[in-house]
Design a protein around this motif. Structure first.
Motif, short mmCIF file in Angstrom:
data_model
loop_
_atom_site.label_atom_id
_atom_site.label_comp_id
_atom_site.label_asym_id
_atom_site.label_seq_id
_atom_site.Cartn_x
_atom_site.Cartn_y
_atom_site.Cartn_z
N ALA A 1 0.84 -1.19 0.00
CA ALA A 1 0.00 0.00 0.00
C ALA A 1 0.88 1.24 0.00
O ALA A 1 1.84 1.34 0.78
CB ALA A 1 -0.90 0.00 1.22
N VAL A 2 0.55 2.18 -0.89
CA VAL A 2 1.24 3.47 -0.96
C VAL A 2 0.19 4.54 -0.75
O VAL A 2 -0.78 4.64 -1.52
CB VAL A 2 1.94 3.67 -2.31
N VAL A 3 0.35 5.35 0.29
CA VAL A 3 -0.64 6.36 0.67
C VAL A 3 0.01 7.74 0.55
O VAL A 3 1.16 7.92 0.97
CB VAL A 3 -1.12 6.14 2.11
N GLY A 4 -0.70 8.71 -0.01
CA GLY A 4 -0.14 10.05 -0.10
C GLY A 4 -1.01 11.00 -0.87
O GLY A 4 -2.21 10.77 -1.05
N HIS A 5 -0.42 12.07 -1.34
CA HIS A 5 -1.14 13.08 -2.13
C HIS A 5 -0.10 13.95 -2.80
O HIS A 5 1.08 13.95 -2.42
CB HIS A 5 -2.05 13.93 -1.24
N ASP A 6 -0.51 14.69 -3.82
CA ASP A 6 0.39 15.67 -4.41
C ASP A 6 -0.33 17.01 -4.50
O ASP A 6 -1.51 17.11 -4.20
CB ASP A 6 0.92 15.23 -5.78
N GLY A 7 0.41 18.03 -4.89
CA GLY A 7 -0.16 19.36 -4.97
C GLY A 7 0.45 20.15 -6.10
O GLY A 7 1.63 19.96 -6.45
N ALA A 8 -0.34 21.06 -6.69
CA ALA A 8 0.14 21.86 -7.82
C ALA A 8 -0.57 23.19 -7.86
O ALA A 8 -1.80 23.26 -7.86
CB ALA A 8 -0.09 21.12 -9.13
#
Length: 501
Positions: A309-316
């Motif tokens: 499992a890979v959990v996260g987020h990105d932003g731009a």
């Protein structure tokens, strides 16, 4: 951790920065209870300021994890028994949360808001007013304007990413706690986690004497091979969706708290954040080998890679990109913050490399190092593109109706007023007073009423596909203007000419 500290990793970072025209990157990693961090390149080019792990970046949508956690803290708090994930928003904010129909008003829950299931469209971002407007929006006015914005799909029919619903979540927090969202973040998250350099909005960071640590955003100008620099914007009307200003050294504390369920993130709060809720891409288009489709939880995205499992987020936002992730099963996480558009591609490549190293993928099975540029160069050169644009200009029917017949102010309840002007012999709209500032330049297509409106974000390149635009005439004068501001909505959004304009 060993890979992060290796010369090979530093070399890869520098390669990706050069390929993607990124002035600066700040990276931090956590492995169990050990953290490490580094800065690369420049926080600012003029004047030259080194980028360090304490440089402050606007992390844009990576902020959503903090907003969702803030709601989760209230769900767990016995002082707010009415706030539950399945509670209808209209019961919690009865005067303010009103949607275009009763079905949406009564049906949308806290869960729907946090998982992008409300059927609103992200491009409604163009509807709210920034600090430069005569009447700027805030979290409450953004919430109250929902009733004027058409939905793009049936409720819960699809995942449609919506920034403004995260701002609505902060209005819920402010209404219930009777304190500004910025104060809630500082008291309930930043202070307990010793995120002493983190703030909501660049202005707050400057108030605290941290202004000299804020990175400049950058746009790469291919024509001149130079960077345009600009400061991160204050967006109080977009709080919750973004606008957290933090450093790699600070934000890795947040990642570590999620990994370790460290106070104030209890097991219950954590489970509320990572519970799977919606499918951003149910067709799984372009799925990479050994990778599952993305799933959306609450301010966090989840996918599985090689069984992990890979959990996260990105932003731009213009001039800034961010990305973070953690591996719940491996006790590893990372943060990558950058000050240019190209930092998004660099971060994606570096995060994949860090994941591979953390789970022990053999070197032979890792992606080729040639990958990781922001995008493939287009076949046509800039001159060829200019030639094509000129050709299209000559092929268009001539503009016969005087442009003065279109000039005026046009009103829509959800989007408020747009002033159509003439600039360089073209119809033009200046929307830089919006939260996400933009301009529109109109090119005649047909019948003196149909146009293509070229959309340009502040500080970023013009979008390739113009928006559909149309005018309705009465007695030789335009009285209505329609703009396709939402791709997911079939109809144009119509504006009526304001009296006297």
């Amino acid at each position: 951790m060993d890979y992060f500290k290796s010369p090979a990793f530093t070399t890869r970072v520098e390669e990706l920065m050069a390929q993607n025209h990124v002035p600066g990157l700040a990276i931090a990693v956590v492995q169990d209870n050990e953290t490490a961090s580094a800065g690369y390149g420049h926080a600012s080019l003029e004047p030259s300021v080194p980028c360090t792990a304490d440089t402050l970046f606007d992390i844009a949508s990576s902020s959503k994890s903090l907003t969702a956690a803030s709601v989760g803290l209230l769900v767990e708090d016995e002082g707010y028994p009415e706030i539950q994930y399945d509670a209808p928003m209209s019961k919690l904010l009865p005067e303010d949360f009103v949607m275009p129909s009763v079905e949406y008003t009564e049906g949308i829950t806290v869960d729907d808001v946090l998982s992008h299931r409300t059927a609103e469209k992200y491009r409604h971002d163009l509807s709210y007013m920034g600090p430069r407007a005569a009447q700027p929006d805030d979290a409450r006015s953004v919430t109250r304007n929902l009733r004027n914005l058409p939905a793009a799909a049936p409720l819960r029919a699809k995942h449609i990413y919506c920034n403004m619903m995260y701002t609505v979540a902060t209005h819920l927090i402010e209404a219930k706690t009777q304190q500004p969202f910025s104060a809630f973040l500082e008291q309930r998250l930043f202070q307990p986690l010793r995120m002493t350099s983190s703030s909501l909005q660049p202005a707050r960071a400057r108030e605290r004497g941290l202004g000299d640590r804020i990175a400049s955003g950058h746009r790469w100008d291919k024509a001149t091979s130079t960077h345009e620099a600009f400061p991160p914007p204050d967006c109080p009307e977009g709080q919750g969706a973004g606008s957290v200003v933090t450093s790699a050294n600070d934000f890795i504390r947040w990642v570590g708290a999620l990994l370790r369920r460290e106070a104030p993130i209890s097991e219950e709060v954590y489970r509320g954040l990572v519970r799977l809720r919606s499918f951003p891409d149910p067709d799984a288009r372009g799925l990479e080998p050994l990778t599952s489709p993305d799933l959306y939880a609450a301010g966090l995205e989840v996918h599985y890679y090689r069984g992990h499992a890979v959990v996260g987020h990105d932003g731009a936002i213009p001039g800034f990109r961010s990305k973070f992730f953690f591996l719940p099963g491996s006790g590893f996480g990372a943060v990558v913050l950058g000050n240019a558009e190209g930092a998004g591609a660099a971060a994606a490549t570096l995060c994949r490399a860090l994941v591979d190293a953390a789970i022990g993928v053999p070197e032979a099975d890792r992606p080729a190092k040639g990958k990781g540029t922001e995008k493939k160069e287009k076949k046509n050169t800039d001159k060829a593109k200019e030639g094509e644009l000129s050709k299209r200009e000559t092929e268009r029917p001539p503009q016969v109706t005087p442009l003065s017949a279109y000039v005026g102010s046009y009103w829509n309840p959800g989007y408020r007023s747009f002033a159509v002007q003439v600039k360089d012999d073209k119809l033009f709209i200046d929307g830089t007073d919006r939260s996400m500032g933009f301009t529109l330049v109109f090119d005649h297509v047909a019948d003196q009423t149909k146009y293509g409106a070229r959309f340009k974000d502040e500080h970023e390149e013009e979008e390739e596909d113009p928006l559909d635009a149309e005018f309705v005439f009465e007695n030789g004068k335009a009285v209505k203007m329609g703009l396709r501001l939402e791709d997911a909505i079939k109809e144009l959004i119509w504006f009526e000419r304001e009296a006297g304009s």
